[in-house]
Design a protein around this motif. Sequence first.
Motif, PDB file in Angstrom:
ATOM      1  N   TYR A  10     -17.291  -5.540 -24.199  1.00  0.00           N
ATOM      2  CA  TYR A  10     -15.973  -5.872 -23.658  1.00  0.00           C
ATOM      3  C   TYR A  10     -15.993  -6.796 -22.435  1.00  0.00           C
ATOM      4  O   TYR A  10     -15.010  -7.490 -22.177  1.00  0.00           O
ATOM      5  CB  TYR A  10     -15.214  -4.586 -23.309  1.00  0.00           C
ATOM      6  CG  TYR A  10     -14.775  -3.830 -24.533  1.00  0.00           C
ATOM      7  CD1 TYR A  10     -13.657  -4.232 -25.256  1.00  0.00           C
ATOM      8  CD2 TYR A  10     -15.492  -2.733 -25.001  1.00  0.00           C
ATOM      9  CE1 TYR A  10     -13.256  -3.553 -26.394  1.00  0.00           C
ATOM     10  CE2 TYR A  10     -15.103  -2.045 -26.138  1.00  0.00           C
ATOM     11  CZ  TYR A  10     -13.984  -2.461 -26.835  1.00  0.00           C
ATOM     12  OH  TYR A  10     -13.593  -1.796 -27.971  1.00  0.00           O
ATOM     13  N   ASP A  48      -5.396  -4.375 -20.838  1.00  0.00           N
ATOM     14  CA  ASP A  48      -5.523  -4.119 -22.273  1.00  0.00           C
ATOM     15  C   ASP A  48      -6.985  -3.974 -22.676  1.00  0.00           C
ATOM     16  O   ASP A  48      -7.328  -3.139 -23.521  1.00  0.00           O
ATOM     17  CB  ASP A  48      -4.873  -5.249 -23.075  1.00  0.00           C
ATOM     18  CG  ASP A  48      -3.357  -5.226 -22.995  1.00  0.00           C
ATOM     19  OD1 ASP A  48      -2.796  -4.170 -22.637  1.00  0.00           O
ATOM     20  OD2 ASP A  48      -2.728  -6.256 -23.286  1.00  0.00           O
ATOM     21  N   THR A  49      -7.850  -4.786 -22.070  1.00  0.00           N
ATOM     22  CA  THR A  49      -9.272  -4.709 -22.392  1.00  0.00           C
ATOM     23  C   THR A  49      -9.848  -3.361 -21.975  1.00  0.00           C
ATOM     24  O   THR A  49     -10.634  -2.746 -22.708  1.00  0.00           O
ATOM     25  CB  THR A  49     -10.047  -5.843 -21.698  1.00  0.00           C
ATOM     26  OG1 THR A  49      -9.470  -7.096 -22.053  1.00  0.00           O
ATOM     27  CG2 THR A  49     -11.510  -5.835 -22.106  1.00  0.00           C
ATOM     28  N   SER A  51      -8.189  -0.562 -21.706  1.00  0.00           N
ATOM     29  CA  SER A  51      -7.668   0.438 -22.642  1.00  0.00           C
ATOM     30  C   SER A  51      -8.464   0.432 -23.943  1.00  0.00           C
ATOM     31  O   SER A  51      -8.796   1.493 -24.493  1.00  0.00           O
ATOM     32  CB  SER A  51      -6.189   0.172 -22.931  1.00  0.00           C
ATOM     33  OG  SER A  51      -5.404   0.404 -21.786  1.00  0.00           O
ATOM     34  N   ASP A  52      -8.778  -0.763 -24.448  1.00  0.00           N
ATOM     35  CA  ASP A  52      -9.568  -0.860 -25.678  1.00  0.00           C
ATOM     36  C   ASP A  52     -10.960  -0.260 -25.478  1.00  0.00           C
ATOM     37  O   ASP A  52     -11.481   0.446 -26.355  1.00  0.00           O
ATOM     38  CB  ASP A  52      -9.696  -2.322 -26.109  1.00  0.00           C
ATOM     39  CG  ASP A  52      -8.389  -2.907 -26.618  1.00  0.00           C
ATOM     40  OD1 ASP A  52      -7.478  -2.119 -26.959  1.00  0.00           O
ATOM     41  OD2 ASP A  52      -8.277  -4.148 -26.668  1.00  0.00           O
ATOM     42  N   MET A  53     -11.557  -0.541 -24.322  1.00  0.00           N
ATOM     43  CA  MET A  53     -12.894  -0.015 -24.041  1.00  0.00           C
ATOM     44  C   MET A  53     -12.886   1.509 -23.979  1.00  0.00           C
ATOM     45  O   MET A  53     -13.753   2.177 -24.569  1.00  0.00           O
ATOM     46  CB  MET A  53     -13.414  -0.593 -22.726  1.00  0.00           C
ATOM     47  CG  MET A  53     -14.798  -0.093 -22.333  1.00  0.00           C
ATOM     48  SD  MET A  53     -15.363  -0.748 -20.743  1.00  0.00           S
ATOM     49  CE  MET A  53     -14.260   0.119 -19.602  1.00  0.00           C
ATOM     50  N   ARG A  55     -10.728   3.510 -25.314  1.00  0.00           N
ATOM     51  CA  ARG A  55     -10.440   4.040 -26.650  1.00  0.00           C
ATOM     52  C   ARG A  55     -11.716   4.067 -27.490  1.00  0.00           C
ATOM     53  O   ARG A  55     -11.981   5.043 -28.204  1.00  0.00           O
ATOM     54  CB  ARG A  55      -9.370   3.185 -27.324  1.00  0.00           C
ATOM     55  CG  ARG A  55      -8.810   3.790 -28.613  1.00  0.00           C
ATOM     56  CD  ARG A  55      -7.727   2.908 -29.214  1.00  0.00           C
ATOM     57  NE  ARG A  55      -6.652   2.671 -28.263  1.00  0.00           N
ATOM     58  CZ  ARG A  55      -6.374   1.488 -27.730  1.00  0.00           C
ATOM     59  NH1 ARG A  55      -7.099   0.427 -28.040  1.00  0.00           N
ATOM     60  NH2 ARG A  55      -5.375   1.354 -26.882  1.00  0.00           N
ATOM     61  N   SER A  56     -12.514   3.011 -27.386  1.00  0.00           N
ATOM     62  CA  SER A  56     -13.776   2.971 -28.126  1.00  0.00           C
ATOM     63  C   SER A  56     -14.729   4.066 -27.662  1.00  0.00           C
ATOM     64  O   SER A  56     -15.525   4.588 -28.449  1.00  0.00           O
ATOM     65  CB  SER A  56     -14.448   1.604 -27.960  1.00  0.00           C
ATOM     66  OG  SER A  56     -13.693   0.586 -28.573  1.00  0.00           O
ATOM     67  N   HIS A  60      -9.657   9.748 -23.412  1.00  0.00           N
ATOM     68  CA  HIS A  60      -8.200   9.775 -23.552  1.00  0.00           C
ATOM     69  C   HIS A  60      -7.481  10.414 -22.364  1.00  0.00           C
ATOM     70  O   HIS A  60      -6.253  10.343 -22.283  1.00  0.00           O
ATOM     71  CB  HIS A  60      -7.818  10.529 -24.829  1.00  0.00           C
ATOM     72  CG  HIS A  60      -8.489   9.997 -26.064  1.00  0.00           C
ATOM     73  ND1 HIS A  60      -8.214   8.748 -26.587  1.00  0.00           N
ATOM     74  CD2 HIS A  60      -9.457  10.545 -26.858  1.00  0.00           C
ATOM     75  CE1 HIS A  60      -8.959   8.543 -27.663  1.00  0.00           C
ATOM     76  NE2 HIS A  60      -9.727   9.608 -27.851  1.00  0.00           N
ATOM     77  N   SER A 224      -3.102 -10.905 -21.815  1.00  0.00           N
ATOM     78  CA  SER A 224      -4.461 -10.948 -22.351  1.00  0.00           C
ATOM     79  C   SER A 224      -5.121 -12.277 -22.000  1.00  0.00           C
ATOM     80  O   SER A 224      -4.471 -13.330 -22.049  1.00  0.00           O
ATOM     81  CB  SER A 224      -4.447 -10.776 -23.875  1.00  0.00           C
ATOM     82  OG  SER A 224      -3.926  -9.514 -24.224  1.00  0.00           O
TER      83      SER A 224
END
Length: 269
Positions: A10, A48-49, A51-53, A55-56, A60, A224
């Motif tokens: 990421y 957003d990045t 959050s994606d990281m 989530r991966s 939570h 983004s």
Amino acid sequence: MDKASLINRYAKTPEQRVMFAHILDLALRSENRNTVESGNFLPESDADTVSDMLRSAEIHNYILFGGCDGAERKCPVFLPDYLTEDDITDSPTLAGIAFATAEVNRFDLDRADFTHRDCLGALMGLGIERETVGDIVCSGGKAVIVLKTGVAELVKNELDSIGRFRVTVSVGDTAVMERHDDSVELSDTVASMRLDAVCASVFRLSRGAAAEAVGRGLVAVNGSEASKPDAQVTEGDKISLRGKGRAVIGKTAGTSKKGRIRFEYKKYR
């Protein structure tokens, strides 16, 4: 996925590698100690990045919180099992957030008109790191600044002027963030609605400098990070250039006699 793999996946810059490693450390500390752990304010383009990281990583138990409704800059806040998002919203100090209110004296109220750039420049002049400053809302001779608690006292004691006006600063646990539209409506013509062309127009750069800014990761579209100078920009897109401000693209309005596209935009002060 382990920490190193997440960062490699990421993070695109050395700064992001350091930032993302710290955020993952906070998440682990919160889980191990069952405590609130809060990071610094993230640029909108990184939120957003992150959050994606997370989530991966199947993490939570966190929120992104900026101290007020509609905040653009937010901190990752990792929650223990005895706290909820409402608890943080009701008591921002739990997330390490404080509010500074800077006001001119009553004799200058009619003359002072702070901008976001004025306030941010004054704060950076104190040696404060940008990531410890959240949203800044200005209205005439008053500015409300969201801060990490670690720098709140410094701002209270050392911030004595914004622009050419002397100010008095108070710090509290809450503040009323009265947002005002500080944008100006402008228009211009461009050869095409490519991102580099629009950035060059909006932020008064050469086309080459705009393309370089995109390549360096300094431009964000709709929160983004942008990576392609030739990406097409459309009505409603929010574009920001680090250090230069932000704008919202309006409608296109035909072409000029030379075939250039006319477009409208709102640029924020």
